[in-house]
Write a protein that holds these residues in place. Structure first.
Motif, PDB file in Angstrom:
ATOM      1  N   LEU A 112       0.789  -1.227   0.000  1.00  0.00           N
ATOM      2  CA  LEU A 112       0.000   0.000   0.000  1.00  0.00           C
ATOM      3  C   LEU A 112       0.827   1.286   0.000  1.00  0.00           C
ATOM      4  CD1 LEU A 112      -2.849   1.189   0.045  1.00  0.00           C
ATOM      5  CD2 LEU A 112      -2.798   1.060   2.542  1.00  0.00           C
ATOM      6  N   PRO A 113       1.906   1.430   0.805  1.00  0.00           N
ATOM      7  CA  PRO A 113       2.650   2.701   0.796  1.00  0.00           C
ATOM      8  C   PRO A 113       3.221   3.089  -0.557  1.00  0.00           C
ATOM      9  CG  PRO A 113       3.239   1.398   2.712  1.00  0.00           C
ATOM     10  CD  PRO A 113       2.391   0.520   1.841  1.00  0.00           C
ATOM     11  N   TYR A 114       3.484   2.098  -1.415  1.00  0.00           N
ATOM     12  CA  TYR A 114       4.037   2.420  -2.736  1.00  0.00           C
ATOM     13  C   TYR A 114       3.042   3.204  -3.586  1.00  0.00           C
ATOM     14  CZ  TYR A 114       6.121   1.786  -7.346  1.00  0.00           C
ATOM     15  OH  TYR A 114       6.650   2.004  -8.589  1.00  0.00           O
ATOM     16  N   ALA A 115       1.742   3.073  -3.296  1.00  0.00           N
ATOM     17  CA  ALA A 115       0.723   3.779  -4.060  1.00  0.00           C
ATOM     18  C   ALA A 115       0.568   5.232  -3.628  1.00  0.00           C
ATOM     19  CB  ALA A 115      -0.624   3.060  -3.937  1.00  0.00           C
ATOM     20  N   ILE A 116       1.221   5.620  -2.545  1.00  0.00           N
ATOM     21  CA  ILE A 116       1.110   6.985  -2.031  1.00  0.00           C
ATOM     22  C   ILE A 116       2.188   7.850  -2.671  1.00  0.00           C
ATOM     23  CG2 ILE A 116       1.212   8.417   0.048  1.00  0.00           C
ATOM     24  CD1 ILE A 116       0.204   6.032   1.615  1.00  0.00           C
ATOM     25  N   ALA A 117       1.821   9.037  -3.086  1.00  0.00           N
ATOM     26  CA  ALA A 117       2.765   9.948  -3.721  1.00  0.00           C
ATOM     27  C   ALA A 117       3.842  10.374  -2.730  1.00  0.00           C
ATOM     28  CB  ALA A 117       2.033  11.167  -4.275  1.00  0.00           C
ATOM     29  N   GLY A 118       5.051  10.581  -3.252  1.00  0.00           N
ATOM     30  CA  GLY A 118       6.168  10.973  -2.409  1.00  0.00           C
ATOM     31  C   GLY A 118       5.927  12.249  -1.619  1.00  0.00           C
ATOM     32  N   PRO A 119       5.424  13.333  -2.253  1.00  0.00           N
ATOM     33  CA  PRO A 119       5.163  14.562  -1.481  1.00  0.00           C
ATOM     34  C   PRO A 119       4.134  14.353  -0.372  1.00  0.00           C
ATOM     35  CG  PRO A 119       5.229  15.052  -3.821  1.00  0.00           C
ATOM     36  CD  PRO A 119       5.279  13.567  -3.702  1.00  0.00           C
ATOM     37  N   ALA A 120       3.107  13.524  -0.637  1.00  0.00           N
ATOM     38  CA  ALA A 120       2.107  13.255   0.407  1.00  0.00           C
ATOM     39  C   ALA A 120       2.729  12.502   1.570  1.00  0.00           C
ATOM     40  CB  ALA A 120       0.948  12.454  -0.191  1.00  0.00           C
ATOM     41  N   ALA A 121       3.588  11.521   1.269  1.00  0.00           N
ATOM     42  CA  ALA A 121       4.279  10.793   2.337  1.00  0.00           C
ATOM     43  C   ALA A 121       5.188  11.730   3.127  1.00  0.00           C
ATOM     44  CB  ALA A 121       5.094   9.642   1.740  1.00  0.00           C
ATOM     45  N   GLY A 122       5.858  12.640   2.434  1.00  0.00           N
ATOM     46  CA  GLY A 122       6.719  13.596   3.123  1.00  0.00           C
ATOM     47  C   GLY A 122       5.950  14.491   4.071  1.00  0.00           C
ATOM     48  N   MET A 123       4.802  14.990   3.632  1.00  0.00           N
ATOM     49  CA  MET A 123       3.990  15.838   4.501  1.00  0.00           C
ATOM     50  C   MET A 123       3.480  15.063   5.713  1.00  0.00           C
ATOM     51  SD  MET A 123       3.989  18.919   3.410  1.00  0.00           S
ATOM     52  CE  MET A 123       2.633  19.539   4.388  1.00  0.00           C
ATOM     53  N   PHE A 232      12.849  14.006  -5.212  1.00  0.00           N
ATOM     54  CA  PHE A 232      12.604  15.447  -5.200  1.00  0.00           C
ATOM     55  C   PHE A 232      11.362  15.785  -4.399  1.00  0.00           C
ATOM     56  CE2 PHE A 232      10.166  18.963  -6.978  1.00  0.00           C
ATOM     57  CZ  PHE A 232      11.051  20.011  -6.796  1.00  0.00           C
ATOM     58  N   GLY A 233      10.272  15.025  -4.598  1.00  0.00           N
ATOM     59  CA  GLY A 233       9.023  15.334  -3.918  1.00  0.00           C
ATOM     60  C   GLY A 233       9.130  15.235  -2.413  1.00  0.00           C
ATOM     61  N   ILE A 234       9.833  14.221  -1.931  1.00  0.00           N
ATOM     62  CA  ILE A 234       9.992  14.046  -0.481  1.00  0.00           C
ATOM     63  C   ILE A 234      10.804  15.187   0.117  1.00  0.00           C
ATOM     64  CG2 ILE A 234      11.083  12.605   1.276  1.00  0.00           C
ATOM     65  CD1 ILE A 234      10.299  10.186  -0.446  1.00  0.00           C
ATOM     66  N   VAL A 235      11.923  15.513  -0.521  1.00  0.00           N
ATOM     67  CA  VAL A 235      12.777  16.585  -0.004  1.00  0.00           C
ATOM     68  C   VAL A 235      12.053  17.927  -0.079  1.00  0.00           C
ATOM     69  CG1 VAL A 235      14.929  17.853  -0.382  1.00  0.00           C
ATOM     70  CG2 VAL A 235      14.902  15.360  -0.544  1.00  0.00           C
ATOM     71  N   HIS A 236      11.364  18.168  -1.187  1.00  0.00           N
ATOM     72  CA  HIS A 236      10.689  19.456  -1.377  1.00  0.00           C
ATOM     73  C   HIS A 236       9.577  19.666  -0.348  1.00  0.00           C
ATOM     74  CE1 HIS A 236       9.043  22.934  -3.453  1.00  0.00           C
ATOM     75  NE2 HIS A 236       7.850  22.341  -3.452  1.00  0.00           N
ATOM     76  N   SER A 237       8.792  18.620  -0.064  1.00  0.00           N
ATOM     77  CA  SER A 237       7.661  18.774   0.840  1.00  0.00           C
ATOM     78  C   SER A 237       8.046  18.658   2.307  1.00  0.00           C
ATOM     79  CB  SER A 237       6.594  17.710   0.522  1.00  0.00           C
ATOM     80  OG  SER A 237       7.107  16.409   0.733  1.00  0.00           O
ATOM     81  N   THR A 238       9.218  18.100   2.589  1.00  0.00           N
ATOM     82  CA  THR A 238       9.591  17.847   3.980  1.00  0.00           C
ATOM     83  C   THR A 238      10.568  18.883   4.517  1.00  0.00           C
ATOM     84  OG1 THR A 238       9.344  15.485   3.538  1.00  0.00           O
ATOM     85  CG2 THR A 238      10.457  16.100   5.575  1.00  0.00           C
ATOM     86  N   THR A 239      11.679  19.075   3.841  1.00  0.00           N
ATOM     87  CA  THR A 239      12.735  19.941   4.379  1.00  0.00           C
ATOM     88  C   THR A 239      13.088  21.103   3.463  1.00  0.00           C
ATOM     89  OG1 THR A 239      14.489  18.604   3.364  1.00  0.00           O
ATOM     90  CG2 THR A 239      13.735  17.960   5.561  1.00  0.00           C
ATOM     91  N   GLY A 240      12.714  21.022   2.184  1.00  0.00           N
ATOM     92  CA  GLY A 240      13.081  22.091   1.264  1.00  0.00           C
ATOM     93  C   GLY A 240      14.576  22.217   1.057  1.00  0.00           C
ATOM     94  N   GLY A 241      15.301  21.121   1.238  1.00  0.00           N
ATOM     95  CA  GLY A 241      16.754  21.149   1.063  1.00  0.00           C
ATOM     96  C   GLY A 241      17.522  21.520   2.308  1.00  0.00           C
ATOM     97  N   GLY A 242      16.856  22.003   3.337  1.00  0.00           N
ATOM     98  CA  GLY A 242      17.531  22.417   4.560  1.00  0.00           C
ATOM     99  C   GLY A 242      17.515  21.334   5.622  1.00  0.00           C
ATOM    100  N   PRO A 243      17.928  21.686   6.817  1.00  0.00           N
ATOM    101  CA  PRO A 243      18.506  22.989   7.185  1.00  0.00           C
ATOM    102  C   PRO A 243      19.979  23.089   6.784  1.00  0.00           C
ATOM    103  CG  PRO A 243      18.416  21.551   9.093  1.00  0.00           C
ATOM    104  CD  PRO A 243      17.772  20.794   7.970  1.00  0.00           C
TER     105      PRO A 243
END
Length: 296
Positions: A112-123, A232-243
């Protein structure tokens, strides 16, 4: 004797293949040629005539210390994320392959987790593992700053690796479970009769016979770790490249450089370097690791 379809007109097969050919040219070769062109020119962000600058864009990229930081972060992310994902997927596949009661339900839950989008999982994980309100809040109450991905780059990198592994474990689980089901039951049953436990049977019989599948997943997951959309989606929605650029992987830096900094030429040069890095890792995998893989 097997019959083969023969076209009487030469233009008919070309006509059937034309839509696919156009899609390949439009979405693969045209962007690749554009990136190659932009990497060696100075592309104006708001239109205009591009100026040929040779290797200047690459010189600027290699002289940037933040770029080398993104290379190191990408290497750590791809290696750790791949190893962790494959390890967890292998453990889950071996557990389900034993066909214990309820294993069918667990197959569905693991995939099931594979069906979830990366940005949604990150949030989701951003709130679940939040140091103020999430599960780690009670730990931080006893040990201040034990977990704070908003403050420490190492914590943030661990966070995005965990999210990546959680997202892609289901993918590796599918292939590894299919590989385990092709292992002859007579081998594991004979080992069990000789007194080998589940762990010993997995190490001595099942894992060696899964070598082709493990090698395939290694190549796929390493590539996904470097250039995957979920990365990209996970990093963008979770940390934005930081800190402090602690999670600024190469693919995130390329997109940020192009669409926020409007530096199309620099982003194109970084893309070519990233492609070259993936080719090097793929060559190493096929040149040295595949020797240990037995397909028969």
């Amino acid at each position: 004797m097997e019959k083969r379809a023969v076209f009487k007109s030469w233009w008919l097969p070309i006509l059937f293949a034309l839509p696919q050919i156009l899609l390949i040219l439009l979405f693969f070769y045209w962007p690749a040629i554009a990136v190659m062109k932009w990497a060696f020119t100075l592309e104006p962000p708001f239109g205009g005539v591009a100026e040929f600058v040779g290797l200047t864009n690459f010189d600027e990229v290699f002289a940037d210390p933040f770029y080398w930081n993104s290379v190191a972060v990408s290497l750590i992310f791809a290696l750790c994320g791949t190893c962790f994902t494959m390890l967890v997927g292998l453990v889950l596949a071996i557990a389900v392959d034993r066909r214990l009661p309820g294993s069918g339900l667990f197959r569905f839950l693991y995939i099931l987790p594979y069906a979830i989008a990366g940005p949604a999982a990150g949030m989701a994980f951003r709130f679940i593992l939040s140091p103020e309100r999430g599960l780690m809040a009670s730990v931080n109450a006893a040990f201040p700053d034990f977990w704070n991905p908003a403050k420490y780059g190492a914590h943030a990198l661990i966070l995005v690796i965990v999210i990546f592994a959680w997202k892609w474990t289901g993918y590796t689980f599918i292939f590894l479970l299919a590989g385990l089901q092709s292992v002859p039951r007579s081998l594991t049953e004979a080992a069990a009769m000789d007194g080998a436990g589940p762990i010993r049977r997995a190490i001595d019989i099942q894992v060696p016979l899964l070598a082709p599948t493990l090698f395939f997943l290694l190549v796929i997951m390493m590539t996904e770790g470097f250039v995957g959309s979920d990365t990209f989606g996970i990093v963008h929605s979770t940390t934005g490249g930081g800190p402090n650029h602690g999670t600024e992987v190469m693919v995130f830096r390329i997109v940020d450089e192009a669409f926020k900094g409007l530096n199309y030429s620099g982003a194109s040069a970084q893309s070519i370097v990233l492609i070259g890095l993936i080719m090097v890792f793929t060559f190493i995998q096929f040149r040295f690791i595949e020797k240990r893989v037995h397909y028969k």
